[in-house]
Design a protein around this motif. Structure first.
Motif, short mmCIF file in Angstrom:
data_model
loop_
_atom_site.label_atom_id
_atom_site.label_comp_id
_atom_site.label_asym_id
_atom_site.label_seq_id
_atom_site.Cartn_x
_atom_site.Cartn_y
_atom_site.Cartn_z
N GLY A 1 64.24 30.14 71.20
CA GLY A 1 63.58 29.01 70.53
C GLY A 1 64.06 28.86 69.11
N ARG A 2 63.16 28.40 68.25
CA ARG A 2 63.49 28.22 66.83
C ARG A 2 63.07 29.45 66.03
NH1 ARG A 2 63.26 22.33 64.67
NH2 ARG A 2 63.63 21.12 66.54
N CYS A 3 63.65 29.58 64.83
CA CYS A 3 63.28 30.72 63.98
C CYS A 3 63.35 30.30 62.51
CB CYS A 3 64.21 31.91 64.24
SG CYS A 3 63.75 33.41 63.33
N LEU A 4 62.34 30.70 61.75
CA LEU A 4 62.28 30.44 60.31
C LEU A 4 61.96 31.75 59.59
CD1 LEU A 4 60.07 27.23 59.86
CD2 LEU A 4 62.54 27.42 59.52
N GLU A 5 62.20 31.76 58.26
CA GLU A 5 61.84 32.93 57.47
C GLU A 5 60.68 32.59 56.54
OE1 GLU A 5 65.20 34.77 55.56
OE2 GLU A 5 63.95 36.30 54.61
N ALA A 6 59.78 33.57 56.31
CA ALA A 6 58.64 33.36 55.40
C ALA A 6 58.39 34.67 54.64
CB ALA A 6 57.39 32.97 56.17
N GLU A 7 57.49 34.59 53.65
CA GLU A 7 57.11 35.80 52.91
C GLU A 7 56.11 36.61 53.74
OE1 GLU A 7 56.00 35.16 48.67
OE2 GLU A 7 56.43 33.10 49.24
N ASP A 8 56.14 37.92 53.55
CA ASP A 8 55.26 38.80 54.31
C ASP A 8 53.78 38.43 54.13
OD1 ASP A 8 54.65 41.01 55.99
OD2 ASP A 8 54.16 42.22 54.23
N LYS A 9 53.41 38.00 52.92
CA LYS A 9 52.00 37.72 52.67
C LYS A 9 51.48 36.53 53.51
CE LYS A 9 52.69 34.68 48.72
NZ LYS A 9 52.70 34.48 47.30
N LEU A 10 52.40 35.74 54.05
CA LEU A 10 52.00 34.59 54.88
C LEU A 10 51.95 34.92 56.36
CD1 LEU A 10 54.05 31.83 53.04
CD2 LEU A 10 51.62 32.35 52.80
N MET A 11 52.29 36.16 56.73
CA MET A 11 52.48 36.44 58.15
C MET A 11 51.18 36.47 58.96
SD MET A 11 55.64 36.31 58.87
CE MET A 11 56.06 37.19 60.37
N ASP A 12 50.04 36.77 58.32
CA ASP A 12 48.78 36.68 59.09
C ASP A 12 48.48 35.23 59.43
OD1 ASP A 12 48.48 39.40 59.02
OD2 ASP A 12 47.22 39.39 57.22
N ALA A 13 48.74 34.33 58.49
CA ALA A 13 48.55 32.90 58.77
C ALA A 13 49.53 32.45 59.85
CB ALA A 13 48.77 32.09 57.49
N VAL A 14 50.76 32.95 59.79
CA VAL A 14 51.75 32.61 60.81
C VAL A 14 51.33 33.16 62.17
CG1 VAL A 14 54.10 33.17 61.56
CG2 VAL A 14 53.70 32.36 59.22
N THR A 15 50.76 34.36 62.16
CA THR A 15 50.31 34.96 63.42
C THR A 15 49.28 34.06 64.10
OG1 THR A 15 50.70 37.15 62.53
CG2 THR A 15 49.22 37.02 64.42
N SER A 16 48.37 33.52 63.30
CA SER A 16 47.37 32.62 63.85
C SER A 16 48.00 31.30 64.30
CB SER A 16 46.29 32.37 62.79
OG SER A 16 45.46 31.31 63.19
N LEU A 17 48.73 30.66 63.38
CA LEU A 17 49.28 29.33 63.67
C LEU A 17 50.27 29.39 64.84
CD1 LEU A 17 49.56 26.34 62.78
CD2 LEU A 17 51.38 27.08 61.25
N ASN A 18 51.14 30.38 64.79
CA ASN A 18 52.24 30.42 65.77
C ASN A 18 51.94 31.31 66.98
OD1 ASN A 18 54.95 29.70 66.51
ND2 ASN A 18 55.51 31.82 66.07
N GLY A 19 51.38 32.50 66.73
CA GLY A 19 51.12 33.42 67.84
C GLY A 19 49.92 32.99 68.66
N SER A 20 48.80 32.69 67.98
CA SER A 20 47.60 32.24 68.69
C SER A 20 47.66 30.75 69.00
CB SER A 20 46.35 32.49 67.82
OG SER A 20 46.27 33.84 67.43
N GLY A 21 48.46 30.01 68.25
CA GLY A 21 48.50 28.55 68.35
C GLY A 21 48.60 28.00 69.76
N PRO A 22 49.45 28.58 70.64
CA PRO A 22 49.50 28.03 71.99
C PRO A 22 48.13 28.01 72.67
CG PRO A 22 51.39 29.44 71.62
CD PRO A 22 50.50 29.59 70.41
N ALA A 23 47.32 29.03 72.45
CA ALA A 23 45.98 29.05 73.07
C ALA A 23 45.13 27.89 72.55
CB ALA A 23 45.28 30.38 72.79
N PHE A 24 45.24 27.62 71.24
CA PHE A 24 44.47 26.50 70.67
C PHE A 24 44.96 25.18 71.28
CE2 PHE A 24 44.45 29.27 66.57
CZ PHE A 24 43.51 30.12 67.14
N ALA A 25 46.27 25.06 71.41
CA ALA A 25 46.84 23.82 71.97
C ALA A 25 46.39 23.64 73.43
CB ALA A 25 48.36 23.86 71.88
N TYR A 26 46.31 24.75 74.19
CA TYR A 26 45.90 24.63 75.60
C TYR A 26 44.45 24.15 75.72
CZ TYR A 26 50.15 27.34 76.44
OH TYR A 26 51.45 27.77 76.46
#
Ligand SMILES: NC(=O)c1ccc[n+]([C@@H]2O[C@H](COP(=O)([O-])OP(=O)(O)OC[C@H]3O[C@@H](n4cnc5c(N)ncnc54)[C@H](OP(=O)(O)O)[C@@H]3O)[C@@H](O)[C@H]2O)c1
Length: 272
Positions: free
Chosen positions: A158-183
């Protein structure tokens, strides 16, 4: 392109580990001989070898010894058990170690493996069909070349982007959990259509393609979702009627708060 001499160890061959193996092979970025995947269950390791012709085993140290790049794909609470020991510290010194474990921070990885270059990554389940999104955060000793290798691995699924470590919990929610929210959103829209007489299978196909099309519009046009929404919203029409009903239910704050809450929980996942 990944070096044809590179060996990648994948520790943990579950849902995400296998998805990444499959994506890398399908993309041609790595050959089967370049992947050494492990799992603690021999039947899982054997099944992966049969399915993909990659090298597999149950001994993580064997895989890490042979590899220049190591991907940790075990559950968050199992990462320390895999890497926090002197044998692994020695084996992984000077190597690139990528963890996809939710909530496990760069500082923790660097503390367990002081000689390694560590990257924290957050992929999602659409990686299973090559439509994933992954965000990486790099530790201080990671070179641009090593970050490029990590991005190349995840771009196989898929796609890949880089971010700062301090944003990774937000990324975990938006991107990792996000599919469940979308479903949930998708399923609720189907329920509305079924209520009015559409067959469930037709409603699902329509809704899923609609979601895919709408998401691609955002990616391809780069336009703000509000502008794209306005294109659909005819004065005195049906769309504005539906939109106002959603706003009555405080849909924006409910969704935004769900993303925030999942990030709070994500931050605690790998913390012992
Ligand atoms: N699934 C997602 O949506 C998603 C998205 C983003 C990130 N992640 C992250 O990806 C990681 C893996 O998730 P997953 O869903 O792929 O989990 P999973 O399906 O449970 O896969 C993990 C695999 O690792 C094996 N394992 C456990 N300990 C091991 C060890 N010491 N050595 C070798 N193998 C070991 C497990 O075996 P057993 O089954 O016997 O325990 C299992 O087969 C997690 O840290 C998660 O936070 C997952």
């Amino acid at each position: 392109m990944l070096d044809s001499r590179l060996t990648l160890a994948i520790i943990g061959s579950g849902t995400m580990g296998e998805a990444i193996v499959r994506g890398l092979l399908r993309s041609g970025k790595l050959q089967p001989r370049q992947i050494f995947a492990t799992d603690r269950r021999v039947d899982v390791a054997n099944a992966l070898r049969v399915a993909h012709d990659v090298r597999t085993g149950t001994n993580n140290e064997d895989a890490c010894r042979e590899a220049e790049v190591v991907l940790l794909a075990v559950k968050p609470h199992e990462v320390a058990a895999v890497v926090d020991n002197d044998v692994m510290r020695t084996l992984l010194a000077g190597k690139l170690v990528i963890s996809i474990a939710a909530g496990v921070r760069l500082a923790q990885l660097a503390g367990w493996l002081p000689g390694a270059s560590v990257i924290r990554a957050m992929p999602n389940t659409p990686c299973l069909i090559g439509e994933g999104m992954t965000v990486i955060a790099r530790g201080p000793t990671v070179t641009d070349a090593q970050a490029a290798v990590a991005m190349e691995i995840f771009r196989a699924v898929g796609r890949c982007l880089e971010a700062e470590d301090k944003l990774m919990d937000a990324v975990t929610s938006l991107n990792g959990s996000g599919p469940a929210f979308a479903y949930v959103f998708l399923e609720a829209m189907c329920d509305g259509a079924v209520r009015m007489g559409l067959r469930r299978d037709a409603a699902m196909e329509i809704a899923a393609q609609m979601f895919q099309g709408a998401a691609r519009m955002v990616l391809q046009t780069g336009e703000h979702p509000a502008a794209l929404k306005d294109q659909v919203t005819t004065p005195a029409g049906c769309t504005i009627a539906g939109l106002l009903t959603m706003e009555d239910g405080r849909i924006r704050s409910v969704i935004a708060r769900a993303v925030e809450e999942a990030a709070v929980v994500a931050g605690k996942l790998g913390q012992g």
